[in-house]
Design an enzyme around this catalytic site. Structure first.
Site, PDB file in Angstrom:
ATOM      1  NE  ARG A  83       6.049  -4.310   5.433  1.00 41.72           N
ATOM      2  CZ  ARG A  83       5.018  -3.624   5.909  1.00 41.72           C
ATOM      3  NH1 ARG A  83       4.432  -4.004   7.023  1.00 41.72           N
ATOM      4  NH2 ARG A  83       4.570  -2.568   5.259  1.00 41.72           N
ATOM      5  CB  THR A 109      -4.653  -3.038   8.071  1.00 43.83           C
ATOM      6  OG1 THR A 109      -4.864  -2.331   9.307  1.00 43.83           O
ATOM      7  CG2 THR A 109      -3.244  -2.754   7.577  1.00 43.83           C
ATOM      8  CE  LYS A 144      -2.297  -1.295   3.656  1.00 51.98           C
ATOM      9  NZ  LYS A 144      -1.733  -2.662   3.829  1.00 51.98           N
ATOM     10  CB  THR A 145       3.735   2.352   2.076  1.00 51.87           C
ATOM     11  OG1 THR A 145       2.994   2.290   3.298  1.00 51.87           O
ATOM     12  CG2 THR A 145       4.678   3.542   2.105  1.00 51.87           C
TER      13      THR A 145
END
Length: 373
Positions: free
Chosen positions: A240, A181, A87-88
């Site tokens: 991640r 989230t 998302k970032t």
């Protein structure tokens, strides 16, 4: 204040409200630096480099291209999904594709309407405002954001009581990119003001393999296909986690004098860090062990289960439970959490007589798991 290097790998200018004006820059991923700098260096910079999430990527590309052709800022963008899915990164890509600066802040940092007013009043035309964990903003700030997103203005209240005066402040057109989230916690009026909503799903194994090959190249890690595949299968469908495990396997290989990250190195390193062949870590296995060994498979209440594994209930519910439920190791019932036959099978245990037939073992596909299907 002159721009200064930020810990996340972007050139940034710090504002009084602790938000950041971040502009992407090239980072040498092979140089010494903290974990966050390396992690930021592995992020793709353009939509064409962004792996996985094909539907969200194509939809977002259409929205951005149409806005660029019109010469106006695109609609506000809401990105939802579990942590670690990008998302970032997508927020940074939106700014890069529009060739505009991005201001980065978060919902928990905006607890008063005045905090948001300070951020909004300093935005430039076309700038991207990235609000991470947007569902954690205060209600007063949310109500101010409604007006700013729709009419590009805010009302600054001066004074108190009957003598208070509202001063309208016009804002230049800008784009809000919100990340959450827990999209269900966003109030409907705020959610409806986003012109584009994208939900990020967990990645298939072959997409994680592509990500890991790119990360290995940037980190200057010599890894073969088998080693990359082994890491991808244990990464819980999350880039991640995949990148973090790759760095740990790299560390193991360097310490043990291995020049290539192969399947044997991945096996040994991930065993050292308590990541098993299905991606379960220490907490996941502790939850399953408690369910099966102490409570005969359940059902058992969340609070009792958390006490049994020595963790907070919120940690079990938000960290371990989503993965265990998604992969079929555990179910949530009206009476509490219960282990499935797959959990008993994974632990090498035999279910006690009278186990619910609905919780029988599920077939295992030999490594890909549901994430790779």
């Amino acid at each position: 204040m002159p721009p200064a290097p930020a810990a996340d790998g972007f050139s940034s200018e710090m504002y009084e409200d602790s938000s950041v004006d971040a502009t992407a820059r090239v980072v040498d991923a092979g140089s010494d630096g903290d974990e966050r700098t390396v992690e930021a260096a592995l992020r793709p910079r353009r939509l064409s480099e962004f792996p996985g999430q094909p539907r969200v990527r194509d939809q977002l590309a259409l929205v951005l291209e149409a806005a660029k052709r019109r010469g106006s800022p695109p609609d506000h963008v809401l990105l939802s999904g579990p942590p670690g899915l990008g998302k970032t990164t997508l927020a940074m890509i939106v700014a890069a594709e529009l060739e505009k600066p991005i201001r980065v802040t978060s919902g928990p940092a905006i607890q008063h309407a005045g905090d948001l007013a300070a951020v909004l009043s300093s935005l430039m035309e076309g700038e991207v405002l990235f609000l991470d964990e947007i569902h954690r903003m205060s209600r007063a700030a949310e109500e101010m954001l409604y007006l700013a997103m729709e009419d590009f203005r805010v009302d600054v209240i001066v004074g108190k009581g009957p003598g208070a005066t509202a001063i309208p402040l016009e804002l230049p057109p800008f784009t809000v990119v919100g990340a959450t989230t827990r999209a269900g916690l966003l109030p409907a009026p705020l959610r409806d003001r986003f012109g584009f909503t994208g939900h990020l799903d967990f990645y298939a194994t072959h997409d994680l393999v592509r990500i890991l090959h790119r990360s290995a190249r940037l980190l200057e890690v010599d890894a073969d296909e088998a080693g990359i595949g082994e890491i991808a299968r244990r990464s819980r469908g999350t880039p991640r986690i995949a990148n973090r495990l790759l760095r740990r396997v790299r560390d193991w290989a360097q310490v043990h004098g291995r020049s290539v990250v192969d399947q044997d190195a991945a096996h040994a390193a991930l065993a050292l860090f308590d990541v098993d062949d299905r991606g379960l870590d220490r907490l996941d296995r502790a939850v399953l062990e408690a369910l099966c060994r102490r409570f005969r498979g359940g059902p058992v209440g969340l609070g009792t289960l958390a006490v049994a594994v020595g963790e907070e209930a919120e940690t079990v519910e938000t960290v371990a439970e989503p993965f265990l439920v998604r992969e079929g190791f555990m179910v949530r019932t009206p009476r509490g959490r219960a282990a499935t036959g797959l959990a008993w099978q994974h632990l090498g245990l035999t279910p006690p007589p009278g186990t619910d037939p609905m919780l029988t073992p599920l077939p295992f596909d030999g490594g890909e798991g549901r994430l790779g299907s």
